[in-house]
Design a protein around this motif. Structure first.
Motif, PDB file in Angstrom:
ATOM      1  N   LEU A   1       6.468 -13.291 -13.699  1.00  0.00           N
ATOM      2  CA  LEU A   1       6.431 -11.977 -14.338  1.00  0.00           C
ATOM      3  C   LEU A   1       4.994 -11.566 -14.645  1.00  0.00           C
ATOM      4  N   ALA A   2       4.216 -12.477 -15.219  1.00  0.00           N
ATOM      5  CA  ALA A   2       2.821 -12.149 -15.527  1.00  0.00           C
ATOM      6  C   ALA A   2       2.051 -11.799 -14.265  1.00  0.00           C
TER       7      ALA A   2
ATOM      8  N   ALA B   1      -0.580 -18.039 -17.703  1.00  0.00           N
ATOM      9  CA  ALA B   1       0.743 -18.220 -18.313  1.00  0.00           C
ATOM     10  C   ALA B   1       1.100 -19.698 -18.405  1.00  0.00           C
ATOM     11  N   TYR B   2       0.819 -20.443 -17.345  1.00  0.00           N
ATOM     12  CA  TYR B   2       1.105 -21.876 -17.379  1.00  0.00           C
ATOM     13  C   TYR B   2       0.213 -22.589 -18.387  1.00  0.00           C
TER      14      TYR B   2
ATOM     15  N   ASP C   1       8.157 -16.872 -16.400  1.00  0.00           N
ATOM     16  CA  ASP C   1       7.119 -16.168 -17.158  1.00  0.00           C
ATOM     17  C   ASP C   1       5.849 -15.992 -16.322  1.00  0.00           C
TER      18      ASP C   1
ATOM     19  N   LYS D   1      11.841 -21.376 -17.329  1.00  0.00           N
ATOM     20  CA  LYS D   1      11.232 -20.321 -18.150  1.00  0.00           C
ATOM     21  C   LYS D   1       9.747 -20.186 -17.848  1.00  0.00           C
ATOM     22  N   LEU D   2       9.049 -21.302 -17.723  1.00  0.00           N
ATOM     23  CA  LEU D   2       7.623 -21.257 -17.413  1.00  0.00           C
ATOM     24  C   LEU D   2       7.375 -20.590 -16.058  1.00  0.00           C
TER      25      LEU D   2
ATOM     26  N   HIS E   1      15.694 -16.309 -16.867  1.00  0.00           N
ATOM     27  CA  HIS E   1      14.472 -17.082 -16.665  1.00  0.00           C
ATOM     28  C   HIS E   1      14.114 -17.201 -15.191  1.00  0.00           C
TER      29      HIS E   1
ATOM     30  N   ALA F   1       1.161 -21.936 -21.956  1.00  0.00           N
ATOM     31  CA  ALA F   1       2.390 -22.622 -22.383  1.00  0.00           C
ATOM     32  C   ALA F   1       2.130 -24.085 -22.673  1.00  0.00           C
TER      33      ALA F   1
END
Length: 405
Positions: A298-299, A401-402, A295, A291-292, A317, A405
């Motif tokens: 995607l970002a 994003a990382y 994400d 998922k990370l 994911h 999270a």
């Protein structure tokens, strides 16, 4: 002929992906005979490991020797008798595949469809079940052709309510997205190794509920050349494929060890190591890592000015669809990424052919450096092709994003 020496590709498409190093190492292990107690011990270990991978207590959890499509065909050809009604909800290329395999088994196939980029609501599926009254519902969980993930948690209840067998192809989703075989009341699941499980294509783990096993056993058959006096055939029609006859394959993996084929030992070693790798890291940790990475990818593509495809509420994911910018040659971009940067991303099929790229973050490649390197390289290729890009924005967005999270 020179020794094998493929280029060091980073496989960031929809699969296959680069293998975990320990999986590659396992495949080089020396062979033993198929009835050596060491080998049958490994087979038993694989069954136990994949019960944990599938979140199931199903006794009949084993490997089909072949690619993920072999697992699909074994499940469907063993369950379907000519004339049986099969319902296939289609939201991408691989739903069409399930329908075709059912047709080849001489089923009466009924399909429902939503536009690519969407998924089904439970009510749509229940309405179709009421109308068709199928023996089997066959559905894909994650279809990489559209990058969408079909919710399954409510469908098992519907199938039990209407006495329908519930089969799911989870090849592209298992390991990177939740899959709960028993609590979702799935009767059969088939997968492959070449996506989030981090192995090569060539072995198809499956799991079967007792309901499904009972259906197959009504067509049980033992080959004449290995039949003993106590063997009796079931009254149902013989399964049309010898290789994909799950009744005989279950006999091979069971206590009697009836010969069916010679187990693909190197792939069994590989499948065993894929499962151990996942379980050692922890189911929840692996899903969160996917998922990370997804994400962050995607970002990054959004920060680059690219538009993602489909309903993002239902995105897998482990892969994202990205619209190819107008007036840009998508294949030329992929070619340059591959040949100048050693990075592979995917195109798509059917109505999406030439319209989107598919960028994966799976298995061994669901990690920060692979995400950053892919985004940085794609940004460079796009910029040199004339696409207006804010330099560094993609990697900055992925880093954020990382860190967030």
């Amino acid at each position: 002929m020179s020794p094998l020496s493929p280029p060091p590709r980073l496989l960031m498409g929809p699969g296959p992906i680069n293998c975990y190093p320990r999986v590659l190492s396992a495949m080089s292990t020396q062979l033993v005979g198929q009835y050596d107690p060491v080998m049958t011990g490994y087979m038993n270990e694989v069954m136990a490991l994949y019960r944990k991978v599938f979140h199931t207590s199903n006794q009949q959890t084993l490997l089909i020797d072949g690619t993920s499509r072999a697992g699909i065909e074994a499940v469907m050809i063993s369950a379907i008798e000519p004339g049986d009604k099969v319902l296939v909800p289609i939201f991408g290329r691989f739903g069409h595949l399930l329908a075709e395999i059912a047709e080849r088994a001489d089923a009466e196939v009924h399909t429902i469809e939503v536009p690519w980029g969407e998924v089904f609501e439970p009510e749509q599926i229940e309405n179709a079940i009421k109308k068709v009254q199928p023996k089997l519902l066959a559905i894909v969980q994650g279809d990489t052709s559209t990058t969408m993930l079909q919710p399954l948690a409510d469908i098992g209840d519907l199938c039990r309510k209407h006495d329908v067998l519930f089969y799911c192809d989870a090849t592209a989703s298992i390991g990177g997205n939740p899959l709960e075989t028993d609590s979702w009341q799935l009767d059969a699941v088939s997968v492959g190794l070449q996506k989030c499980l981090g192995g090569p294509s060539g072995s198809a783990p499956i799991t079967l509920s007792q309901r499904f096993v009972d259906t197959v056993r009504r067509r049980h058959h033992v080959e004449a050349g290995i039949r003993d006096a106590h063997h009796e055939d079931a009254p149902g029609p013989r399964i049309r494929s010898n290789y994909f006859d799950l009744g005989m394959i279950m006999d091979y993996w069971g206590e009697e060890r009836l010969n069916h084929h010679t187990e693909a030992a190197s792939m069994l070693y590989c499948a065993r190591e894929c499962a151990i790798t996942l379980l050692d890291e922890g189911h929840d940790n692996v899903i969160q890592r996917h998922k990370l990475a997804g994400d962050a990818m995607l970002a990054g593509v959004q920060a680059m000015g690219l538009s993602p495809f489909g309903d993002l509420r239902h995105k897998m994911h482990n892969v994202v669809g990205v619209y190819i910018p107008d007036n840009m040659d998508g294949e030329a971009i992929r070619h340059q990424l591959l040949h100048d940067f050693n990075i592979e991303i995917g195109t798509s099929f059917g109505p999406l052919k030439g319209k989107i790229w598919r960028i994966g973050t799976m298995g061994y490649n669901a990690r920060k450096d692979a995400v950053y390197h892919t985004l940085q390289s794609l940004e460079t290729v796009l910029r040199r092709a004339g696409f207006a890009v804010d330099a560094g924005a993609a990697v900055d967005a992925a880093l954020a994003a990382y860190r967030g999270a």
